[in-house]
Design a protein around this motif. Structure first.
Motif, PDB file in Angstrom:
ATOM      1  N   GLU A  68       0.885  -1.177   0.025  1.00 20.11           N
ATOM      2  CA  GLU A  68      -0.005   0.026   0.016  1.00 20.11           C
ATOM      3  C   GLU A  68       0.817   1.250   0.149  1.00 20.11           C
ATOM      4  O   GLU A  68       0.620   2.298  -0.656  1.00 20.11           O
ATOM      5  CB  GLU A  68      -0.880   0.024   1.100  1.00 20.11           C
ATOM      6  CG  GLU A  68      -2.024  -0.998   0.943  1.00 20.11           C
ATOM      7  CD  GLU A  68      -2.993  -1.231   2.325  1.00 20.11           C
ATOM      8  OE1 GLU A  68      -2.614  -0.266   3.261  1.00 20.11           O
ATOM      9  OE2 GLU A  68      -3.628  -2.105   2.543  1.00 20.11           O
ATOM     10  N   MET A  69       2.069   1.118   0.794  1.00 20.82           N
ATOM     11  CA  MET A  69       2.933   2.413   0.908  1.00 20.82           C
ATOM     12  C   MET A  69       3.429   2.585  -0.705  1.00 20.82           C
ATOM     13  O   MET A  69       3.624   3.780  -0.925  1.00 20.82           O
ATOM     14  CB  MET A  69       3.938   2.196   1.859  1.00 20.82           C
ATOM     15  CG  MET A  69       4.881   3.500   2.000  1.00 20.82           C
ATOM     16  SD  MET A  69       5.899   3.251   3.443  1.00 20.82           S
ATOM     17  CE  MET A  69       6.719   1.746   3.296  1.00 20.82           C
ATOM     18  N   LEU A  70       3.813   1.758  -0.992  1.00 19.49           N
ATOM     19  CA  LEU A  70       4.441   1.660  -2.300  1.00 19.49           C
ATOM     20  C   LEU A  70       3.313   2.319  -3.628  1.00 19.49           C
ATOM     21  O   LEU A  70       4.070   3.069  -4.202  1.00 19.49           O
ATOM     22  CB  LEU A  70       5.024   0.266  -2.860  1.00 19.49           C
ATOM     23  CG  LEU A  70       5.987   0.174  -4.385  1.00 19.49           C
ATOM     24  CD1 LEU A  70       6.819   1.244  -4.287  1.00 19.49           C
ATOM     25  CD2 LEU A  70       6.198  -1.114  -4.717  1.00 19.49           C
ATOM     26  N   GLY A  71       2.275   1.733  -3.430  1.00 17.98           N
ATOM     27  CA  GLY A  71       0.994   2.289  -4.299  1.00 17.98           C
ATOM     28  C   GLY A  71       0.921   3.826  -4.060  1.00 17.98           C
ATOM     29  O   GLY A  71       0.737   4.512  -5.054  1.00 17.98           O
ATOM     30  N   THR A  72       0.856   3.996  -2.819  1.00 16.76           N
ATOM     31  CA  THR A  72       0.725   5.585  -2.578  1.00 16.76           C
ATOM     32  C   THR A  72       1.822   6.360  -2.982  1.00 16.76           C
ATOM     33  O   THR A  72       1.824   7.341  -3.431  1.00 16.76           O
ATOM     34  CB  THR A  72       0.572   5.681  -0.965  1.00 16.76           C
ATOM     35  OG1 THR A  72      -0.410   4.947  -0.471  1.00 16.76           O
ATOM     36  CG2 THR A  72       0.749   7.268  -0.712  1.00 16.76           C
ATOM     37  N   LEU A  73       3.051   5.921  -2.842  1.00 17.29           N
ATOM     38  CA  LEU A  73       4.443   6.491  -3.421  1.00 17.29           C
ATOM     39  C   LEU A  73       4.183   6.751  -4.828  1.00 17.29           C
ATOM     40  O   LEU A  73       4.533   7.850  -5.452  1.00 17.29           O
ATOM     41  CB  LEU A  73       5.547   5.932  -2.959  1.00 17.29           C
ATOM     42  CG  LEU A  73       5.959   6.029  -1.581  1.00 17.29           C
ATOM     43  CD1 LEU A  73       7.267   5.135  -1.201  1.00 17.29           C
ATOM     44  CD2 LEU A  73       6.282   7.427  -1.059  1.00 17.29           C
ATOM     45  N   ILE A  74       3.739   5.702  -5.512  1.00 13.42           N
ATOM     46  CA  ILE A  74       3.892   5.714  -7.076  1.00 13.42           C
ATOM     47  C   ILE A  74       2.711   6.839  -7.399  1.00 13.42           C
ATOM     48  O   ILE A  74       2.957   7.375  -8.311  1.00 13.42           O
ATOM     49  CB  ILE A  74       3.445   4.325  -7.673  1.00 13.42           C
ATOM     50  CG1 ILE A  74       4.887   3.502  -7.431  1.00 13.42           C
ATOM     51  CG2 ILE A  74       3.056   4.502  -9.178  1.00 13.42           C
ATOM     52  CD1 ILE A  74       4.453   1.942  -7.805  1.00 13.42           C
ATOM     53  N   ASP A  75       1.420   6.655  -6.627  1.00 15.81           N
ATOM     54  CA  ASP A  75       0.443   7.540  -6.975  1.00 15.81           C
ATOM     55  C   ASP A  75       0.785   8.991  -6.825  1.00 15.81           C
ATOM     56  O   ASP A  75       0.293   9.916  -7.601  1.00 15.81           O
ATOM     57  CB  ASP A  75      -0.646   7.279  -6.205  1.00 15.81           C
ATOM     58  CG  ASP A  75      -1.572   6.188  -6.372  1.00 15.81           C
ATOM     59  OD1 ASP A  75      -0.966   5.604  -7.737  1.00 15.81           O
ATOM     60  OD2 ASP A  75      -2.325   5.486  -5.660  1.00 15.81           O
ATOM     61  N   GLU A  76       1.826   9.331  -5.866  1.00 19.05           N
ATOM     62  CA  GLU A  76       2.255  10.833  -5.271  1.00 19.05           C
ATOM     63  C   GLU A  76       2.997  10.996  -6.627  1.00 19.05           C
ATOM     64  O   GLU A  76       3.153  12.459  -6.778  1.00 19.05           O
ATOM     65  CB  GLU A  76       2.918  10.850  -4.351  1.00 19.05           C
ATOM     66  CG  GLU A  76       1.822  10.532  -3.230  1.00 19.05           C
ATOM     67  CD  GLU A  76       0.868  11.697  -3.004  1.00 19.05           C
ATOM     68  OE1 GLU A  76       1.153  13.014  -3.015  1.00 19.05           O
ATOM     69  OE2 GLU A  76      -0.405  11.507  -2.554  1.00 19.05           O
TER      70      GLU A  76
END
Length: 78
Positions: A68-76
């Motif tokens: 989830e953290m990686l997904g958030t970082l990619i989205d940012e």
């Protein structure tokens, strides 16, 4: 913090949990269900099984959080 520093221990925890569950399952399966078998041995084995299952579940949750953290970082970054 690198994602690998989170995922590697999580994957290792999952692997160790499964190894422990396999070992205990084999131990339970090899115990003959006779009046001579020790109930305390089966009780201990069942407790160990639960401990390994909880370890695996906790490691999966860590891996999910990293995902989830990686997904958030990619989205940012996008």
């Amino acid at each position: 913090m690198a994602i690998n520093s989170i995922t590697a221990p999580a994957l290792q925890g999952i692997h160790k949990g499964f190894q422990g569950m396999r070992r205990v399952a084999s131990e339970i399966a090899s115990t003959q269900q006779t009046t001579q078998s020790k109930p305390t041995d089966l009780s201990r084995a069942m407790v160990e099984m639960k401990v390994h299952a909880n370890q695996t579940k906790a490691s999966v949750k860590v891996l999910q959080a990293a995902d989830e953290m990686l997904g958030t970082l990619i989205d940012e970054r996008a």
